[in-house]
Every structure is written in C-alpha cells, then in structure tokens.
Design a protein around this motif. Structure first.
Motif, PDB file in Angstrom:
ATOM      1  N   GLU A   1      37.287   2.844  29.513  1.00 24.52           N
ATOM      2  CA  GLU A   1      38.889   3.245  28.747  1.00 24.52           C
ATOM      3  C   GLU A   1      38.592   3.701  27.346  1.00 24.52           C
ATOM      4  O   GLU A   1      39.078   4.529  26.644  1.00 24.52           O
ATOM      5  CB  GLU A   1      39.233   2.633  29.154  1.00 24.52           C
TER       6      GLU A   1
ATOM      7  N   ILE B   1      39.526   7.370  25.265  1.00 26.16           N
ATOM      8  CA  ILE B   1      40.921   7.572  24.984  1.00 26.16           C
ATOM      9  C   ILE B   1      39.794   7.324  23.053  1.00 26.16           C
ATOM     10  O   ILE B   1      40.754   8.930  22.014  1.00 26.16           O
ATOM     11  CB  ILE B   1      41.774   5.546  24.350  1.00 26.16           C
TER      12      ILE B   1
ATOM     13  N   VAL C   1      40.182  11.336  23.161  1.00 22.99           N
ATOM     14  CA  VAL C   1      41.021  11.904  22.778  1.00 22.99           C
ATOM     15  C   VAL C   1      42.285  11.788  21.057  1.00 22.99           C
ATOM     16  O   VAL C   1      41.984  12.717  20.783  1.00 22.99           O
ATOM     17  CB  VAL C   1      41.708  11.281  23.887  1.00 22.99           C
ATOM     18  N   LEU C   2      41.638  10.567  20.835  1.00 17.91           N
ATOM     19  CA  LEU C   2      42.165  10.650  19.292  1.00 17.91           C
ATOM     20  C   LEU C   2      41.722  10.910  18.325  1.00 17.91           C
ATOM     21  O   LEU C   2      41.915  11.671  17.858  1.00 17.91           O
ATOM     22  CB  LEU C   2      41.496   8.585  19.612  1.00 17.91           C
TER      23      LEU C   2
ATOM     24  N   GLY D   1      42.256  14.289  18.571  1.00 22.52           N
ATOM     25  CA  GLY D   1      43.859  14.236  17.802  1.00 22.52           C
ATOM     26  C   GLY D   1      43.791  14.763  16.783  1.00 22.52           C
ATOM     27  O   GLY D   1      44.674  15.286  15.559  1.00 22.52           O
TER      28      GLY D   1
ATOM     29  N   VAL E   1      42.193  19.477  15.632  1.00 23.50           N
ATOM     30  CA  VAL E   1      43.848  19.630  15.075  1.00 23.50           C
ATOM     31  C   VAL E   1      42.754  20.762  13.783  1.00 23.50           C
ATOM     32  O   VAL E   1      43.615  21.592  13.362  1.00 23.50           O
ATOM     33  CB  VAL E   1      44.380  18.981  14.429  1.00 23.50           C
TER      34      VAL E   1
ATOM     35  N   PHE F   1      43.578  24.507  12.788  1.00 26.28           N
ATOM     36  CA  PHE F   1      44.414  24.737  11.754  1.00 26.28           C
ATOM     37  C   PHE F   1      43.597  26.293  10.828  1.00 26.28           C
ATOM     38  O   PHE F   1      43.990  27.018  10.102  1.00 26.28           O
ATOM     39  CB  PHE F   1      44.112  23.807  10.360  1.00 26.28           C
TER      40      PHE F   1
ATOM     41  N   MET G   1      43.572  29.856  13.113  1.00 28.98           N
ATOM     42  CA  MET G   1      44.437  30.006  12.948  1.00 28.98           C
ATOM     43  C   MET G   1      44.753  31.306  12.165  1.00 28.98           C
ATOM     44  O   MET G   1      45.333  32.102  11.627  1.00 28.98           O
ATOM     45  CB  MET G   1      45.972  29.422  12.763  1.00 28.98           C
TER      46      MET G   1
ATOM     47  N   THR H   1      36.954  -2.471  25.951  1.00 31.17           N
ATOM     48  CA  THR H   1      37.024  -1.977  24.430  1.00 31.17           C
ATOM     49  C   THR H   1      36.342  -3.630  23.543  1.00 31.17           C
ATOM     50  O   THR H   1      35.278  -3.293  23.032  1.00 31.17           O
ATOM     51  CB  THR H   1      38.308  -1.996  24.295  1.00 31.17           C
TER      52      THR H   1
ATOM     53  N   ALA I   1      43.772  -1.219  26.931  1.00 31.26           N
ATOM     54  CA  ALA I   1      43.665  -0.591  25.736  1.00 31.26           C
ATOM     55  C   ALA I   1      45.293  -0.467  25.070  1.00 31.26           C
ATOM     56  O   ALA I   1      44.704   1.212  25.159  1.00 31.26           O
ATOM     57  CB  ALA I   1      43.038   0.713  26.046  1.00 31.26           C
TER      58      ALA I   1
ATOM     59  N   LEU J   1      45.566   1.734  21.919  1.00 33.41           N
ATOM     60  CA  LEU J   1      44.953   2.419  21.861  1.00 33.41           C
ATOM     61  C   LEU J   1      45.319   3.778  22.116  1.00 33.41           C
ATOM     62  O   LEU J   1      45.405   4.889  21.789  1.00 33.41           O
ATOM     63  CB  LEU J   1      43.023   2.619  22.312  1.00 33.41           C
ATOM     64  N   TYR J   2      46.003   4.202  23.613  1.00 34.48           N
ATOM     65  CA  TYR J   2      46.616   4.465  24.489  1.00 34.48           C
ATOM     66  C   TYR J   2      48.072   5.255  23.289  1.00 34.48           C
ATOM     67  O   TYR J   2      48.168   6.493  23.063  1.00 34.48           O
ATOM     68  CB  TYR J   2      47.367   3.834  25.657  1.00 34.48           C
TER      69      TYR J   2
ATOM     70  N   LEU K   1      48.182   5.292  20.557  1.00 34.87           N
ATOM     71  CA  LEU K   1      47.401   6.048  18.586  1.00 34.87           C
ATOM     72  C   LEU K   1      47.599   7.172  19.290  1.00 34.87           C
ATOM     73  O   LEU K   1      47.483   8.135  18.758  1.00 34.87           O
ATOM     74  CB  LEU K   1      46.457   4.713  18.211  1.00 34.87           C
ATOM     75  N   ALA K   2      46.058   7.708  20.847  1.00 35.48           N
ATOM     76  CA  ALA K   2      45.795   8.491  21.173  1.00 35.48           C
ATOM     77  C   ALA K   2      47.388   9.255  21.706  1.00 35.48           C
ATOM     78  O   ALA K   2      47.025  10.918  21.296  1.00 35.48           O
ATOM     79  CB  ALA K   2      45.053   8.365  21.843  1.00 35.48           C
TER      80      ALA K   2
ATOM     81  N   SER L   1      49.315  11.229  18.727  1.00 38.05           N
ATOM     82  CA  SER L   1      48.100  11.944  17.884  1.00 38.05           C
ATOM     83  C   SER L   1      47.881  13.296  18.765  1.00 38.05           C
ATOM     84  O   SER L   1      47.926  14.097  17.305  1.00 38.05           O
ATOM     85  CB  SER L   1      47.152  11.791  17.907  1.00 38.05           C
TER      86      SER L   1
ATOM     87  N   VAL M   1      51.312  16.303  17.559  1.00 34.75           N
ATOM     88  CA  VAL M   1      51.245  17.630  16.790  1.00 34.75           C
ATOM     89  C   VAL M   1      51.150  18.544  16.923  1.00 34.75           C
ATOM     90  O   VAL M   1      51.256  20.023  16.835  1.00 34.75           O
ATOM     91  CB  VAL M   1      49.969  17.090  15.545  1.00 34.75           C
ATOM     92  N   TYR M   2      50.096  19.113  18.118  1.00 36.70           N
ATOM     93  CA  TYR M   2      49.810  20.582  19.369  1.00 36.70           C
ATOM     94  C   TYR M   2      51.203  21.426  19.206  1.00 36.70           C
ATOM     95  O   TYR M   2      51.404  22.148  19.270  1.00 36.70           O
ATOM     96  CB  TYR M   2      49.326  19.835  19.917  1.00 36.70           C
TER      97      TYR M   2
ATOM     98  N   ILE N   1      51.794  22.206  16.060  1.00 33.66           N
ATOM     99  CA  ILE N   1      51.653  23.336  15.398  1.00 33.66           C
ATOM    100  C   ILE N   1      51.098  25.041  16.389  1.00 33.66           C
ATOM    101  O   ILE N   1      51.077  25.823  16.069  1.00 33.66           O
ATOM    102  CB  ILE N   1      49.879  23.453  15.997  1.00 33.66           C
ATOM    103  N   ILE N   2      50.815  24.547  17.909  1.00 36.14           N
ATOM    104  CA  ILE N   2      51.392  26.132  18.504  1.00 36.14           C
ATOM    105  C   ILE N   2      52.913  26.752  18.395  1.00 36.14           C
ATOM    106  O   ILE N   2      52.729  27.662  18.372  1.00 36.14           O
ATOM    107  CB  ILE N   2      51.115  25.560  20.511  1.00 36.14           C
TER     108      ILE N   2
ATOM    109  N   SER O   1      54.131  24.908  10.363  1.00 36.92           N
ATOM    110  CA  SER O   1      53.305  24.427  11.574  1.00 36.92           C
ATOM    111  C   SER O   1      51.994  23.662  10.629  1.00 36.92           C
ATOM    112  O   SER O   1      51.398  22.627  10.569  1.00 36.92           O
ATOM    113  CB  SER O   1      52.991  25.060  12.528  1.00 36.92           C
ATOM    114  N   LEU O   2      52.195  24.548   9.760  1.00 35.56           N
ATOM    115  CA  LEU O   2      50.588  23.850   9.149  1.00 35.56           C
ATOM    116  C   LEU O   2      50.825  23.385   8.419  1.00 35.56           C
ATOM    117  O   LEU O   2      49.816  22.051   7.477  1.00 35.56           O
ATOM    118  CB  LEU O   2      50.366  25.412   8.145  1.00 35.56           C
TER     119      LEU O   2
ATOM    120  N   ALA P   1      48.618  19.087   8.784  1.00 32.45           N
ATOM    121  CA  ALA P   1      48.117  18.178   7.565  1.00 32.45           C
ATOM    122  C   ALA P   1      48.107  16.936   7.450  1.00 32.45           C
ATOM    123  O   ALA P   1      47.887  15.794   6.985  1.00 32.45           O
ATOM    124  CB  ALA P   1      48.272  19.263   6.018  1.00 32.45           C
TER     125      ALA P   1
ATOM    126  N   VAL Q   1      47.883  14.585  10.222  1.00 34.22           N
ATOM    127  CA  VAL Q   1      46.567  14.165   9.778  1.00 34.22           C
ATOM    128  C   VAL Q   1      46.590  12.934   9.048  1.00 34.22           C
ATOM    129  O   VAL Q   1      45.547  12.109   9.302  1.00 34.22           O
ATOM    130  CB  VAL Q   1      45.960  15.125  10.248  1.00 34.22           C
TER     131      VAL Q   1
ATOM    132  N   GLU R   1      48.182   9.469  10.044  1.00 32.76           N
ATOM    133  CA  GLU R   1      47.758   9.357  11.667  1.00 32.76           C
ATOM    134  C   GLU R   1      46.765   8.034  10.606  1.00 32.76           C
ATOM    135  O   GLU R   1      46.107   6.802  11.188  1.00 32.76           O
ATOM    136  CB  GLU R   1      46.991   9.981  11.748  1.00 32.76           C
TER     137      GLU R   1
END
Lengths: 202, 342
Positions: A52, A56, A59-60, A64, A68, A72, A75, A131, B121, B124-125, B127-128, B131, B134-135, B138-139, B153-154, B158, B161, B164
C-alpha cells in the motif's frame, strides 16, 4: 476465477487501455491524462499485492505532483501535430523491434518456472503495515544507500537551479523585508492645522 | 451493538458486505451534502453578521430554506458547453473535483468505532486523494477554451502543488508524534489524563498553523482564492460553467472545507476526545471542533483581503516549507529526550 483475480484483470485491462491511449491520442493533453489513468490503475494493482505504501506513493508523487506539472507545461505548448507525425513509418520498424525485444524479455523473466516460484505474493495478516516495514528497512539495513540517494537528488536539484538561475541587472524587484519594515512615519506626514473660524462668527 | 442486523446478514450471505458498505457510504455522503448546503447558508449568515447585515432571511424562517432554493435553481438551469470547448473533459472536470473530495471520507473516523475503512495507511491515503483534487481545476480551465479559465487553472495548479509540500511535512510531524498512519490511532495517541493538554496542537503548534493555512490554500478559499479571483480573472477556472456543473464545483469546494476541518480536528485537536477529563468522550466533541474550524474558514473570508500572487508563493515556499522542515527536526530531537510528554 476468484474476486481477487477479477479485480486484477480489471485493473490490468484499464492499464493496457490507458497505455495504448498515451501513444495513440492525437491531443497531447489527452495523452497526459491517459498516463494519469495508467498510473492510477497500476497503483490499484500494487494495492492488490499489499504494497500500500508504494501504491499510495505512486498516486501521491506521480499523479499528484509530477503529472500536474507535466500537464501544466503540455497545456501551454502549441504543439504542431503534423510535425510530430512526420517520419512515423520510417522509424516504425525500429520501434517495433525494441517493443518486441521488451516483450520477449518480460516473458522470459516472468514466464519461467523458477521466477514464478520466487515471485509469488506473500499474504500477510490484517495488522501488517507495509509502510512500517519499508521504513524500518530503509532506515536500518539500507540507511547509507538511502541517504546517498537523497544527497544525489539534492545535488541534482541544486544543480538544476544553478544552471537556470541567471542574474540580471537593472530588474525592479520588491524587497519584502524593506516593505514590511516600513512604518507610518516613513511615508506619512501629519500636518496639524487650526480650523478657520466661521464667517458668521457662531 | 449491531445484533439486530444478524438475521439480515445471514439471509444475504456473501452479498452482505458490498450492500453494507454501500449503505455506510450513503450514510456519510447524504449528511455531507446536507452539511455542504447548510454551510453555504452559515457562510452567508456569519459574513452578514460580521458586516452588520442580516444575511439571507426571506426563504423560510431565518432563511433556513435558502440552500434548497439555491440548489433547485441550479438544477433547473441549462448547462451551456462553449462551442470551442473539449466536451468530454468539460463535463468530466466537475466530477473529478467532487470525486476525491468524497473518496477521502472512507478513512475519516467519527468516533472510536464509526469509520468506513479502518486502514493502516489512512494518512497517506488522505494526502494522495487530496492531491488529486487539482485535476478537476486544471482540466476545467483547459477544457473551457477560455483565457480567464486557463489563467485561473494555471494559478491554482502552481498554488496547490506548492502548499501540498508544507502540508505533507505537517502530516509527517503528526505521524512522528502518533507513530501511526491510522487516523483512529492518531486520535487515540492524544488520549490522556489532562484532556486538551494531551492534544497534538501543543507540541506541534507551528505545524498546526501551517497545516490549517495550507488547508485554506488547498481548498482555494479566501484569502488564497486566486484561482477564482473575481476582481482579476472574473471567476477563474469555472467562468464558463453553469447550472449543475457549476454547482458540483461548489459542492467539491465546501466538501473539501469540511474535510480539512475534520482532519485538523482529528490530527491536532483530539478528534472525538473530550477537552476536560471529567466529561465523556463523544462524537459531539468532534462536531463541535469541526464547527469551530469551519467558523475560522468563514472568519478568514470576512477578514482578510486576497493575497497577491507573488506574496502567496513567497508564503508557501519561503516561510511554510522552511518552518515545517525545521519543526520535523525539532520534533524528532524532542522525542528522544525525556521532555516529550505526548
């Protein structure tokens, strides 16, 4: 087929679909978003292996943060697709050979009987924390390689900044500390004036 | 405590677990949507009172039906897709904003037993998933094919990120103090004989401040709402959205506000624990703490002018990240001494 296998094949199908999407999508933003999908489903597969932390962290970090910044940049670019597609058929045989080689290697390593014995996933108890185990290993047994890798990354980061940093003269920038230090008396002068008596004497 | 459910459980057999999980999800999402609706009313009322106005007071007693009227109005409105927009991404962007905001609730413990997924976890989950939010922004900005939306979106990408990182370090100190990534264990780690003196906001006070301010920045709330910036870029990333698609962005933003309030309460303010030893621990304490933190959000919005973009980046990179880096080391050293009482 158990439920576990069904979930694995679902994630695997999505990963393959997304991976194909990355290379066939015409629009670079779509390609980047397909890559995000591929990362997410790969994280799902890692989660099935009870890894896990890795799942994670994938993904993070990749979804994340890295993607991104990727999006950025992509685009804001005006990419000429015709130019990109040029020479596709010329390089196609070369790419096909490399792809074939990679598939062969994967099948060779993962498909052989010896590695199949070794790579069987270990099933842990419910309170097993991947972890914690990873942290313990990284900071005890592998502490020196780990710290070394960290220092190399730091050096790379400093180097990247040093390479792109250019000092220009004559640029107007704000000195924040000076702005904060400013007091009322520096900018403002209060003038006391006696009020004029009214004309009608009241 | 759930004995009366056993006959149903036997009847359904293996289909029981998915059905029970879906029921639990519904039991969280529906009240959450209600809370979001009434948070908008609370926001307008609180800011109204702070500015010596009355706030909404026409629909229902004290304006209590105002959120329903607003929701109905947004539902009835037409969703207009701009002609140059990327249709698929334009529609999917608001969903991508709301989805991670709801997914995090799976690991949020309301009290010692009430949690959908008690995962190891959890932090962590959280936090993930945070994050991923933001999509949507942006999208939405890119797919609208509009310059204001794109600029918004720009800016937002920034900003999110950068903040975070500080947020992640704040969570690192919490996990150091609690020695667990499980949100339930983090609350249990704050249990003690001295009530609120045992909570982590005392040893981790700088991190508490950094986390909360980063949370405000992550949710794009005033004074960090440069993604919207009404006076500069009209409404930023959602300028082209209308009707329910627009409402989804708001649902996402307010759900995220409630989420940050819950996380702040869990990690720094002792979750469901009672602040004084002579009162029992209860889920009510959790809701009181969350309401207090949410009030801070509204208070901020009524008090502070929007940050200039360079000031915002400076705060994130040059203040919060160094402070959090130093505090990680301080906590690490402090925990090795006998003066660590938590």
């Amino acid at each position: 087929m158990s439920f576990f296998d069904a979930v694995f094949y679902l994630f695997a199908t999505i990963t393959l679909f997304a991976g194909t999407g990355v290379i066939v999508a015409r629009n670079p933003v779509h390609a980047a978003l397909f890559l995000v999908l591929a990362f997410c489903s790969a994280a799902g597969i890692w989660m099935l292996l009870e890894a896990e932390f890795l799942a994670i962290a994938l993904v993070l970090v990749y979804v994340g943060a890295v993607m991104v910044l990727f999006l950025f940049v992509v685009m804001m670019l005006d990419i000429n697709l015709v130019q990109l597609k040029e020479g596709f058929w010329r390089w196609f045989p070369f790419g096909a050979v490399i792809a074939g080689l990679m598939v062969f290697e994967m099948v060779w390593v993962l498909g052989s009987r010896q590695t199949a014995e070794v790579s069987k996933a270990v099933v842990h108890a419910a309170n097993y924390s991947n972890t914690k185990e990873l942290g313990r290993l990284l900071y005890t047994q592998y502490v020196y390689p780990f710290e070394l890798a960290a220092v190399i990354l730091l050096v790379a980061m400093v180097a990247a900044i040093a390479l792109t940093l250019r000092r220009r003269t004559g640029v107007k920038t704000q000195q924040v500390s000076e702005q904060v230090k400013v007091r009322k008396a520096d900018r403002l002068r209060i003038v006391k004036m006696p009020s004029e008596p009214r004309a009608d004497g009241k | 405590m759930m004995e009366w459910l056993e006959p149903i459980q036997k009847m359904l057999g293996s289909a029981w677990l998915p059905i029970w999980t879906v029921l639990k999800i519904v039991a969280i999402v529906l009240p959450l949507m209600g809370a979001v609706a009434y948070l908008t009313l609370a926001e307008r009322k609180v800011i109204g009172w702070m500015q010596i106005r009355i706030g909404p007071n026409r629909v229902g007693y004290f304006g209590l039906l105002q959120p329903l009227a607003d929701g109905l109005k947004l539902l009835m409105k037409e969703i207009i897709v701009p002609s140059g927009a990327n249709k698929f991404l334009f529609i999917i962007a608001p969903i991508l904003t709301l989805m991670p905001a709801l997914a995090v609730w799976a690991v949020i413990p309301f009290n010692a037993e009430l949690v959908v997924a008690n995962v190891n976890a959890g932090l962590l989950y959280v936090l993930a998933m945070a994050s991923l939010g933001v999509y949507g922004v942006i999208i939405a900005g890119w797919a609208s094919n509009s310059k204001y939306a794109f600029l918004g979106s720009l800016r937002s990408a920034a900003q999110i990120v950068s903040y975070e990182i500080a947020m992640g370090f704040a969570l690192v100190t919490v996990l150091m103090a609690a020695q667990s990534l499980n949100l339930g264990d983090i609350v249990r780690g704050q249990q003690g004989a001295h009530g609120l003196l045992n909570w982590y906001f005392i040893p981790l006070f700088p991190m508490f401040v950094v986390y909360f301010i980063s949370g405000v920045a992550e949710t794009n709330r005033a004074p960090f709402d440069v993604a919207e910036g009404e006076s500069e870029i009209v409404a930023g990333f959602h300028v082209e959205y209308s009707g329910m698609a627009f409402a989804l962005f708001f649902l996402g933003e307010y759900a995220n506000m409630i989420l940050v309030s819950f996380l702040t309460s869990i990690m720094f303010l002792g979750g469901w624990l009672s602040p004084v030893p002579f009162l029992p621990d209860s889920i009510l304490w959790m809701f009181i703490k969350v309401a207090f933190v949410l009030f801070l959000f509204l208070w901020f919005r009524a008090t502070f002018p929007r940050y200039r973009y360079d000031q915002l980046m400076r705060l994130g990179w040059k203040v919060f990240i160094p402070v959090s880096l130093i505090w990680v080391v301080v906590v690490g050293a402090w925990m090795q001494t006998s003066y660590w009482l938590w």
